[in-house]
Design an enzyme around this catalytic site. Structure first.
Site, PDB file in Angstrom:
ATOM      1  N   LYS A   1      19.264  14.953  15.849  1.00 64.38           N
ATOM      2  CA  LYS A   1      18.238  15.994  15.765  1.00 64.38           C
ATOM      3  C   LYS A   1      17.068  15.584  14.884  1.00 64.38           C
ATOM      4  O   LYS A   1      15.946  15.996  15.120  1.00 64.38           O
ATOM      5  CB  LYS A   1      18.870  17.297  15.249  1.00 64.38           C
ATOM      6  CG  LYS A   1      17.974  18.515  15.355  1.00 64.38           C
ATOM      7  CD  LYS A   1      17.626  18.875  16.793  1.00 64.38           C
ATOM      8  CE  LYS A   1      16.566  19.931  16.910  1.00 64.38           C
ATOM      9  NZ  LYS A   1      15.882  19.893  18.209  1.00 64.38           N
TER      10      LYS A   1
ATOM     11  N   CYS B   1      22.686  10.851  10.371  1.00 63.28           N
ATOM     12  CA  CYS B   1      23.749  10.969   9.369  1.00 63.28           C
ATOM     13  C   CYS B   1      23.535  12.244   8.562  1.00 63.28           C
ATOM     14  O   CYS B   1      22.396  12.670   8.345  1.00 63.28           O
ATOM     15  CB  CYS B   1      23.695   9.791   8.420  1.00 63.28           C
ATOM     16  SG  CYS B   1      23.929   8.220   9.223  1.00 63.28           S
TER      17      CYS B   1
END
Ligand code: F6R
Length: 608
Positions: free
Chosen positions: A603, A2
């Site tokens: 990531k 997020c």
């Protein structure tokens, strides 16, 4: 993961937020949303899928306003649909919240709200926060957030706006990153500093339990007990602005090809040729302490964990210090035994991985000095550690880590050299190692020339559904990393194994449909791994061998031979990993996958 970007200032807010969303995109997400004040009215736009789906909804909108929040969501509570995308609204629709992290007691809070007659529009934990803030709202948003957070357990970074307070943006954090960017009559909140450095390089790293009230004129930070606290404004570099794909079709390929330069940057100024030693400024203060350590624990996740495994072999080989490597997610909940001479390292490209951060704190709590190897400067792990070494390889955008892995191994080789020179390595041995480390960029450059050859191999195998990757000693972690690369971007099942272990079970899987990638450079264990390769061949497996010159007898029976240049055998993982990165990349492209943003991945994993 997020991501949050929020803005208050004088510019039209929509383009600022749209730009923010695009910059968050590399983190990986499955829905996105924007909340803003449009002519004083709170409006929300959300869409599942890629940001372009949200953009379609905004195409014909003429927004007038300069306060807003936006979010990319990586689903944890509830599937990635429009209802679950952020921002979430309070009952009555006046307060909007975007949130990173996990509210651990959300079920308890939700039950109380349901009992009060509040109805819910989503399955998320975040919506509870919006309602809980509204519960305490009496005309002062900052106070309402402070009161609400007293009841919230778990990790969060939040940004909050309220229709009744058009001049206020609130941010708060606990265990999830949130930084404030301070401009001229404007400010930004973000979970990822790279999204705002194009606007301002004046950054305030908020600390856990900070609640910041941001207006166009400035900001005030309070702690959870409502006391004003001072937080320093720091200047950060704007190297993120330079990141473009250039002529490469994907960031991943660009980052693979960037590795010679990346390793040069990583070792620049850190090798002492005449002393046969390494100089790492981030460890200078710990040099005396390093001399007395008798055990090292390295903890990390994913690719960083595999780099740590290479580090284990390097440090044991050169420095003779026992090393244990442990997944951070396991370390944090075990009761690790940390003696007075135990040194702990954490490794994290992003510097934000929740499990690694928790492992770091657990080790510190048990009295250990924790040094970290991070890429992102100013990241939470870097700031929380007692010292450490940056990779200096620039931002890594492709979700599949490539240049960071090899830079992590390179930094670990520098650390192993330094520790070795304090112990059993002579200056002559040190000088040989320095030369070997110095030769890495050129050898990587050579290995990259295999790209076309590897593409042809990828064409033969991209429709296979299972792969095995095998290696021994230094190349066992390389095999694990190769398998991880393949599975994360091609969605093909792949397993990494120590080559000799295969006969204890996995050999049952071998048949003509099983490609087996064997990492077998000419080293002390070459003859052993040749025997392992024969065992695979004898059972009909397809053999793709990564080796070096003089690879007979492998040439006689392997289906494909990839010959990489030779360097010092302890540093060979930096070279043998290159063909495995390229193989995964080409297979994923041939499968038609989104290589830079593979499904379900992010990531930096900021939830545990
Ligand atoms: C794989 C990959 C992940 C990360 C892992 C740890 O290509 O990127 O496995 O290595 O999530 O991330 P960092 O290093 O940021 O702590």
């Amino acid at each position: 993961m997020c991501g949050i970007v929020a803005y208050i200032g004088f510019r039209p807010v929509l383009p600022v937020l749209q730009d923010g969303l695009k910059r968050l995109e590399y983190m990986g997400y499955d829905s996105s949303g924007i909340g803003l004040l449009d002519s004083g009215r709170l409006r929300i736009f959300k869409a599942p899928g890629k940001i372009r789906e949200l953009e379609k909804k905004l195409e014909n909108e003429e927004i007038k306003g300069n306060l807003g929040i936006c979010h990319t969501r990586w689903a944890t509570h509830g599937e990635p649909n429009e209802a679950n995308a952020h921002p979430h609204l309070s009952a009555g629709g006046k307060i909007a919240v975007v949130h990173n992290g996990i509210i651990e007691n959300y079920a308890v809070l939700k039950k109380k709200l349901l009992a009060e007659g509040i109805s819910f529009a989503s399955e998320t934990d975040t919506e509870v926060v919006a309602h809980w803030i509204a519960k305490f709202y009496k005309g002062n948003l900052s106070q309402a957030v402070l009161k609400a957070l007293e009841h919230v357990e778990g990790a969060f970074g939040i940004a909050v706006i309220c229709e009744d307070e058009p001049d206020v943006l609130i941010g708060a954090k606990r265990g999830s990153p949130l930084v404030l960017g301070v401009g001229e009559n404007e400010s930004f909140l973000t979970s990822d500093v790279s999204t705002i450095v194009g606007h301002t390089q004046k950054i305030v790293y908020l600390e856990d339990n900070d609640v910041v009230t941001v207006s166009r004129a400035g900001f005030e930070v309070k702690n959870i007990r409502d006391k004003t606290v001072s937080r320093e404004i720091q200047e950060v570099d704007n190297d993120f602005e330079l990141v473009q794909k250039g002529d490469f079709p994907h960031f991943m390929l660009k980052e693979i090809f960037e590795q010679p330069e990346a390793i040069k940057n990583c070792i620049r100024g850190r090798l002492l040729l005449n002393d046969g030693n390494a100089k790492l400024a981030g460890l200078d203060k710990s040099l005396k302490e390093l001399r007395s350590i008798d055990r090292i624990i390295i903890t990390a996740c994913g690719t960083s964990y595999y780099a740590a495994m290479v580090g284990e072999y390097l440090i044991e080989e050169w420095a003779g210090i026992p090393v244990e490597v442990e997944y951070a997610s396991e370390f944090r909940y075990r009761n690790p035994i940390i003696g007075s001479n135990t040194l702990v390292f954490t490794i994290s490209q992003s510097g934000e991985t929740a499990d690694t951060l928790a492992a770091l704190k657990e080790a510190q709590n048990k009295g250990a000095t924790v040094l970290s190897i991070c890429n992102v400067v100013g990241s939470t792990i870097a700031r929380t550690s007692n010292g450490g070494v940056y990779l200096h390889v620039g931002p890594e955008i492709g979700i599949a880590s490539t240049k960071a892995f090899n830079a992590q191994v390179t930094v670990l080789s520098l650390i192993a050299l330094l520790l070795g020179r304090q112990r059993r390595l002579s200056s002559v041995q040190g000088m040989e190692i320095v030369q070997a480390i110095n030769s890495l960029p050129a050898a990587v450059e050579q290995a990259l020339k295999l790209n076309d050859e590897i593409l042809e191999i990828a064409k033969v195998y991209y429709k296979h559904t299972n792969f095995l990757y095998l290696g021994r000693h230094f190349h066992y972690p390389v095999a694990m990393e190769g398998a991880l690369k393949l599975k994360e971007i091609s969605y093909i099942h792949a397993e990494g194994y120590p080559a000799a272990e295969v006969k204890h079970g996995p050999i049952a899987l071998i048949d003509a449909n099983m490609p087996v990638v064997i990492v077998a450079p000419k080293d002390a264990l070459f003859d052993k791994i040749v025997s392992n390769a024969r065992e695979i061949k004898a059972r009909g497996g397809k053999l793709i061998v990564v080796t070096t010159a003089d690879s007979a007898p492998l040439d006689e029976f392997a289906d494909h031979i990839i010959k990489v240049p030779s360097v010092n055998s302890a540093l060979m993982p930096v070279i043998t990993s290159i063909p495995l990165q390229l193989l995964a990349y080409h297979i994923a492209v041939l499968c038609g996958n989104d290589v830079d943003q593979p499904r379900n991945l992010t990531k930096s994993v900021m939830v545990e």
